[in-house]
Design a protein around this motif. Structure first.
Motif, PDB file in Angstrom:
ATOM      1  N   TYR A  26       0.807  -1.216   0.000  1.00 31.93           N
ATOM      2  CA  TYR A  26       0.000   0.000   0.000  1.00 31.93           C
ATOM      3  C   TYR A  26       0.846   1.274   0.000  1.00 31.93           C
ATOM      4  CZ  TYR A  26      -4.125  -2.835   1.064  1.00 31.93           C
ATOM      5  OH  TYR A  26      -5.150  -3.759   1.016  1.00 31.93           O
ATOM      6  N   LEU A  27       2.090   1.186   0.488  1.00 33.20           N
ATOM      7  CA  LEU A  27       2.940   2.357   0.634  1.00 33.20           C
ATOM      8  C   LEU A  27       4.238   2.186  -0.129  1.00 33.20           C
ATOM      9  CD1 LEU A  27       2.499   2.845   4.496  1.00 33.20           C
ATOM     10  CD2 LEU A  27       1.210   3.987   2.687  1.00 33.20           C
ATOM     11  N   SER A  28       4.839   3.294  -0.527  1.00 33.17           N
ATOM     12  CA  SER A  28       6.148   3.250  -1.177  1.00 33.17           C
ATOM     13  C   SER A  28       7.163   2.646  -0.212  1.00 33.17           C
ATOM     14  CB  SER A  28       6.581   4.665  -1.570  1.00 33.17           C
ATOM     15  OG  SER A  28       7.912   4.674  -2.037  1.00 33.17           O
ATOM     16  N   PRO A  29       7.865   1.567  -0.592  1.00 37.15           N
ATOM     17  CA  PRO A  29       8.704   0.828   0.362  1.00 37.15           C
ATOM     18  C   PRO A  29       9.738   1.676   1.096  1.00 37.15           C
ATOM     19  CG  PRO A  29       8.463  -0.409  -1.676  1.00 37.15           C
ATOM     20  CD  PRO A  29       7.849   0.927  -1.915  1.00 37.15           C
ATOM     21  N   LEU A  30      10.537   2.441   0.357  1.00 35.15           N
ATOM     22  CA  LEU A  30      11.606   3.192   0.989  1.00 35.15           C
ATOM     23  C   LEU A  30      11.070   4.372   1.804  1.00 35.15           C
ATOM     24  CD1 LEU A  30      14.361   3.213  -1.792  1.00 35.15           C
ATOM     25  CD2 LEU A  30      14.118   1.694   0.169  1.00 35.15           C
ATOM     26  N   THR A  31      10.060   5.053   1.275  1.00 38.19           N
ATOM     27  CA  THR A  31       9.452   6.149   2.030  1.00 38.19           C
ATOM     28  C   THR A  31       8.843   5.625   3.325  1.00 38.19           C
ATOM     29  OG1 THR A  31       8.927   7.237  -0.073  1.00 38.19           O
ATOM     30  CG2 THR A  31       7.849   8.078   1.905  1.00 38.19           C
ATOM     31  N   ARG A 202       2.662  10.566  -1.378  1.00 35.49           N
ATOM     32  CA  ARG A 202       1.253  10.573  -1.782  1.00 35.49           C
ATOM     33  C   ARG A 202       0.531   9.310  -1.328  1.00 35.49           C
ATOM     34  NH1 ARG A 202       1.257  12.761  -8.078  1.00 35.49           N
ATOM     35  NH2 ARG A 202       2.096  14.868  -7.638  1.00 35.49           N
ATOM     36  N   ASP A 203       1.271   8.200  -1.259  1.00 38.82           N
ATOM     37  CA  ASP A 203       0.643   6.936  -0.858  1.00 38.82           C
ATOM     38  C   ASP A 203       0.049   7.032   0.540  1.00 38.82           C
ATOM     39  OD1 ASP A 203       1.413   5.900  -3.269  1.00 38.82           O
ATOM     40  OD2 ASP A 203       3.219   4.936  -2.501  1.00 38.82           O
ATOM     41  N   PHE A 204       0.661   7.842   1.403  1.00 40.84           N
ATOM     42  CA  PHE A 204       0.173   7.958   2.775  1.00 40.84           C
ATOM     43  C   PHE A 204      -1.166   8.686   2.835  1.00 40.84           C
ATOM     44  CE2 PHE A 204       4.552   6.910   3.452  1.00 40.84           C
ATOM     45  CZ  PHE A 204       4.587   6.249   4.668  1.00 40.84           C
ATOM     46  N   THR A 205      -1.449   9.511   1.837  1.00 37.61           N
ATOM     47  CA  THR A 205      -2.722  10.244   1.840  1.00 37.61           C
ATOM     48  C   THR A 205      -3.874   9.404   1.310  1.00 37.61           C
ATOM     49  OG1 THR A 205      -2.304  11.175  -0.365  1.00 37.61           O
ATOM     50  CG2 THR A 205      -1.481  12.411   1.537  1.00 37.61           C
ATOM     51  N   THR A 206      -3.556   8.337   0.581  1.00 38.73           N
ATOM     52  CA  THR A 206      -4.597   7.495  -0.006  1.00 38.73           C
ATOM     53  C   THR A 206      -4.729   6.150   0.678  1.00 38.73           C
ATOM     54  OG1 THR A 206      -3.023   6.649  -1.652  1.00 38.73           O
ATOM     55  CG2 THR A 206      -4.299   8.592  -2.261  1.00 38.73           C
ATOM     56  N   ALA A 207      -3.824   5.825   1.603  1.00 42.09           N
ATOM     57  CA  ALA A 207      -3.865   4.517   2.280  1.00 42.09           C
ATOM     58  C   ALA A 207      -5.065   4.438   3.211  1.00 42.09           C
ATOM     59  CB  ALA A 207      -2.575   4.290   3.065  1.00 42.09           C
ATOM     60  N   PRO A 208      -5.694   3.257   3.315  1.00 41.38           N
ATOM     61  CA  PRO A 208      -6.827   3.101   4.238  1.00 41.38           C
ATOM     62  C   PRO A 208      -6.402   3.263   5.688  1.00 41.38           C
ATOM     63  CG  PRO A 208      -6.163   0.989   3.303  1.00 41.38           C
ATOM     64  CD  PRO A 208      -5.407   2.030   2.556  1.00 41.38           C
ATOM     65  N   GLY A 209      -7.347   3.537   6.552  1.00 42.87           N
ATOM     66  CA  GLY A 209      -7.046   3.808   7.947  1.00 42.87           C
ATOM     67  C   GLY A 209      -6.371   2.666   8.676  1.00 42.87           C
TER      68      GLY A 209
END
Length: 311
Positions: A26-31, A202-209
């Motif tokens: 769901y999230l960018s691995p390195l970020t 950006r992935d953190f803004t779209t990831a589910p809770g």
């Protein structure tokens, strides 16, 4: 109590591999890794301030700290995140189980540790176990080979970092070394992520809770609290006993992979697990440690050892 804490800690670390496998989907691995680790570092930092155990490292100590940061945080966590993108949590946990053996080999090469026949047999068994995992019983290379190689790199960089950590903790508290690693290392990972995954935030803004719940648990509980518990418990155990506890981590990872990810465990992976387990027990010196008189075991202080020997 120490045995119970270590077992609980291995459970946390085993399930953390499963958590990371979910997070990289769901999230960018390195970020994700950089933010997860620096949060753990901040928690440890304030814990040390609260305990009044923080001090400024000397220039001499920074030489070893930089090596620990480069290999133990930037190298290990970057390779692990990239590897989990392309391989299963089951394979990753089994390859990471080689860590005690790799540490033994590096200790022999760089710290002039001695090798015995049992240790040589253990190292060989561990390597055969990895072959079983990568081939996965088909006789052909696994389709997850690229991910397996990244995870192998994660395991090796962490083993190398132990050499620097050993030197750093000769003069510094292990908790402070861990905190500095977690505060400085993620900055390098985040810099790399800006080039490889420039839109990772950006992935953190779209990831589910519910992903945030896993993220915080992985950061604060598994990485922050887990390393703190490990550092405060490991000095009470000998190297042989600690190696046996570390071997519980892949077992908990395997169980978690089946329960939470629905992964299938193959016969070749089970064979690899037992080969690596036997390799860790033999190669780390656990068998030899059990044969030594209690008062000669290295986790006892000299004063304690002399008193027990006199008795």
């Amino acid at each position: 109590m120490v045995y119970a804490i270590m077992t609980f800690n291995m459970l946390i670390w085993g399930l953390n591999t499963v958590a990371l496998k979910i997070l990289v989907q769901y999230l960018s691995p390195l970020t994700m890794q950089s933010l997860r680790i620096i949060l753990a570092g901040v928690v440890l930092f304030f814990f040390l301030l609260w305990r009044k155990e923080w001090r400024k490292p000397s220039l001499h100590e920074w030489r070893y700290l930089i090596g620990a940061i480069l290999f133990g945080v930037m190298g290990h966590h970057s390779c692990l995140a990239l590897g989990l993108e392309h391989t299963t949590a089951t394979n990753a946990s089994l390859i990471l189980a080689l860590l005690p053996l790799s540490t033994v080999v590096l200790s022999i090469l760089f710290l002039k540790d001695h090798i015995t026949g049992l240790r040589a047999v253990g190292i060989t068994l561990g390597l055969i176990g990895v072959i079983f995992i990568v081939l996965r019983g088909s006789g052909d290379l696994s389709s997850h080979l690229a991910g397996d190689l990244w995870v192998f790199g994660a395991m090796m960089t962490q083993a190398i970092s132990f050499i620097f950590i050993k030197k750093a903790t000769d003069t510094m508290d292990a908790k402070q070394v861990t905190s500095l690693m977690f505060l400085c290392g993620p900055l390098g990972i985040f810099t790399i992520s800006l080039f490889l995954h420039p839109y990772g935030l950006r992935d953190f803004t779209t990831a589910p809770g519910w992903i945030w719940v896993i993220f915080l648990a992985s950061s604060v509980i598994a990485t922050g609290m887990g390393h703190m518990l490990y550092n405060t418990s490991i000095h009470r155990l000998g190297p042989g006993q600690s190696a046996i506890f570390i071997n519980l981590t892949p077992f908990f990872s395997l169980v978690g992979s089946v329960l939470f990810l629905g992964e299938q465990i193959l016969a070749s992976q089970i064979a690899g697990f037992f080969l690596i387990s036997a390799g860790v027990i033999l190669g780390s010196g656990a068998v030899e440690e059990r044969k030594r008189p209690f008062f000669q075991r290295p986790f006892l202080r000299p004063a304690q050892a002399s008193k027990i020997e006199k008795r």
